[in-house]
Design an enzyme around this catalytic site. Structure first.
Site, PDB file in Angstrom:
ATOM      1  N   HIS A  40       1.949  -2.211   0.624  1.00  0.00           N
ATOM      2  CA  HIS A  40       1.611  -1.188   1.621  1.00  0.00           C
ATOM      3  C   HIS A  40       1.319   0.153   0.935  1.00  0.00           C
ATOM      4  CE1 HIS A  40       2.749  -3.204   5.523  1.00  0.00           C
ATOM      5  NE2 HIS A  40       3.140  -4.071   4.623  1.00  0.00           N
ATOM      6  N   ASP A 137       1.044   3.903   8.641  1.00  0.00           N
ATOM      7  CA  ASP A 137       0.997   2.471   8.351  1.00  0.00           C
ATOM      8  C   ASP A 137       1.165   1.707   9.673  1.00  0.00           C
ATOM      9  OD1 ASP A 137       1.483   0.482   5.859  1.00  0.00           O
ATOM     10  OD2 ASP A 137       2.718  -0.160   7.550  1.00  0.00           O
TER      11      ASP A 137
END
Ligand code: UDP
Length: 483
Positions: A40, A137
């Site tokens: 990520h 995110d």
């Protein structure tokens, strides 16, 4: 930077030029709110690197300590290389991990972030120059987007998987709404994209009570309300999924999707190469002779399966470079290579095979002319890096979104997916013999290489001036300026 020092940041950091209306123009201030896990974080860092060449202020919300050592090192590197980027320290509220038995440390961190995110509003409000856009995110969008909306700030998501996975994310809540309440989760036929077999869904989605699934559904319902979605993909790699997301086929909303990939490594990641002994070894190998084997940062392949992989590589007769990770979190990885691989293996492959537990500069490895094949778990970053390098990929998904990504490996021509091979939770081993055979076959197949080379050319074209990803980036920057 802490909250108090962020508040004291001099307003001189904003450009403050007058605009046509004679009012002082504040340049966009983009605050990134990333999640945890290298898979990520790396795309965030790479995207931030790309955005930093535009006329924008950038801040990053940073949670310390990070879950893994690799994350901490990469944060340090980023702030050293980009000294004008603000670091906004963010302190998490404590989370009682015992309430989530079986959840790994990364998933727990996502949950802790989600539960602390209401503190973001006051943090943002105190920052000068004013934050105009938040990029977060997917794991946090259901919490971050409402805060941004309330504060009249734009909210974008940098999605770290493929467009096909994005289509599953946004469609899954609709699938559930349509499904009979008592029926099991079955194959999911995503309108205009593809049917994802039940067996290829991220494993937790089969159980609606799992923490991951609850987060997934909430985020899937909210992401369609964000101002836009940046995806580390490019139009030629996933034309069908991107079109279906944008034109309202997947869900009724016309999603503003910016395909800006493949994102490239930052200069610092490239620099690591000079000291890297694996790279030095690679330099001495003939063209297309090496199989690169890596399953990402957080995939703990069982020791028994690792031994079968070793057998397969040995039997293939090919040269290989293998990045071996045996635990979910790198800080826990204390097993020696020799213990895991068994006696005599390293001696038998001496000279033609290398096994390392160190961090390697994967993007550089994939671009190296000596490498001819990538045996990968098909984590999305790995897939995009192989695509950028035009390198054939042999997909062996291990869990999560990997089987969904593997569908793209096949549909794009980048490589081959061994669909029947087991993944986490399926309790049987793929034999070394089978691994060896397919590796050998793919290494010798000129058509496989040709198709992957074509994908590499398409990636280059997407990023070139006037290419689809280049244009998407400019469109996104233009949106930042509509403040
Ligand atoms: N990576 C790397 N060196 C390593 C291990 C991983 O550069 O030794 C990078 C890799 O290039 C990729 C990322 O870490 O960018 C892994 O992300 P991916 O989505 O492929 O897998 P995940 O780790 O999320 O399962």
């Amino acid at each position: 930077m802490t909250l108090s020092s962020a508040m004291a940041t001099p307003a001189a950091l904003s450009s403050g030029e007058p605009n046509a209306a004679g009012r002082s123009r504040t340049r966009p201030h983009v605050m990134f709110v990333p999640s945890a896990g290298m898979g990520h974080l790396l795309p965030f860092f790479r995207f931030i690197g790309a955005l930093s060449s535009h006329d924008v202020d950038i801040s990053i919300v940073t949670v310390l300590p990070t879950v893994s050592a690799a994350e901490a090192e990469h944060f340090d590197g980023l702030f050293k290389d980009f000294p004008t980027i603000r670091r906004i320290d963010f302190h998490l509220l404590p989370l009682d991990a015992s309430a989530f038995p079986g959840a790994d440390l990364f998933l727990l961190r996502w949950e802790a972030l989600r539960r602390s995110v209401h503190l973001l509003g006051p943090l943002i409000a105190g920052i000068n120059p004013r934050v105009t856009t938040v990029v977060t995110d997917v794991t946090m969008v259901s919490h971050v987007n409402p805060i941004a909306k309330e504060m009249d700030i734009q909210c974008y998501v940098l999605f770290v998987s493929c467009a096909t996975m994005m289509s599953l994310l946004v469609y899954f809540p609709m699938y559930l709404d349509k499904k009979e309440a008592q029926a099991d989760i079955g194959d999911v036929d995503i309108p205009g994209v593809r049917r994802i077999a039940r067996t290829s869904l991220p494993q937790p989605l089969l159980d609606l009570n799992k923490l991951f699934t609850k987060q997934f559904i909430e985020n899937g319902r909210e992401i369609v309300k964000a101002d836009g979605i940046l995806i580390n993909t490019f139009d030629a790699l996933e034309p069908v999924a991107l079109a279906a997301l944008r034109d309202g086929t997947v869900v009724p909303e016309l999603l503003p999707v910016f395909a800006v990939g493949p994102l490239s490594s930052l200069a610092r990641e490239m620099k690591a190469e000079a000291e890297d002994t694996a790279m030095a070894w690679l330099q001495q190998q003939p063209a297309h002779s090496v199989v690169y084997v890596a399953f990402g940062n957080r995939n703990a392949v069982s020791h028994e399966q690792i031994r079968e992989i070793a057998k397969g590589l040995e039997a293939s007769g090919c040269r290989f470079l293998w990045v071996l990770k045996t635990t979910v979190v790198d800080r826990d990885d204390v097993a020696g290579v020799r213990d895991v691989l068994g006696d005599g293996f390293l001696e038998r492959v001496h000279g033609r095979g290398r096994v390392t537990k160190a961090w390697v500069n994967q993007e550089e490895v994939l671009k190296h002319p000596a490498v001819g094949l990538f045996l990968s778990h098909s984590g999305w970053n790995s897939v995009t890096e192989a695509a950028a390098a035009g390198l054939p990929l042999l997909a062996w998904p291990r869990g999560g979104d990997h089987r969904v990504s593997a569908t793209v490996v096949v549909s794009s021509g980048l490589g081959v997916w061994m669909e029947p091979w087991s993944w986490d939770g399926e309790d049987w081993l793929v034999s070394g013999e089978e691994i060896g055979e397919i590796v050998k076959e793919m290494m010798a197949d000129a058509a496989v290489r040709e198709r992957a080379t074509k994908v590499g050319e398409e990636a280059t074209n997407a990023l070139a001036v006037g290419g689809t990803s280049h244009k998407s980036m400019l469109d996104f920057v233009a949106k930042l300026n509509t403040i």
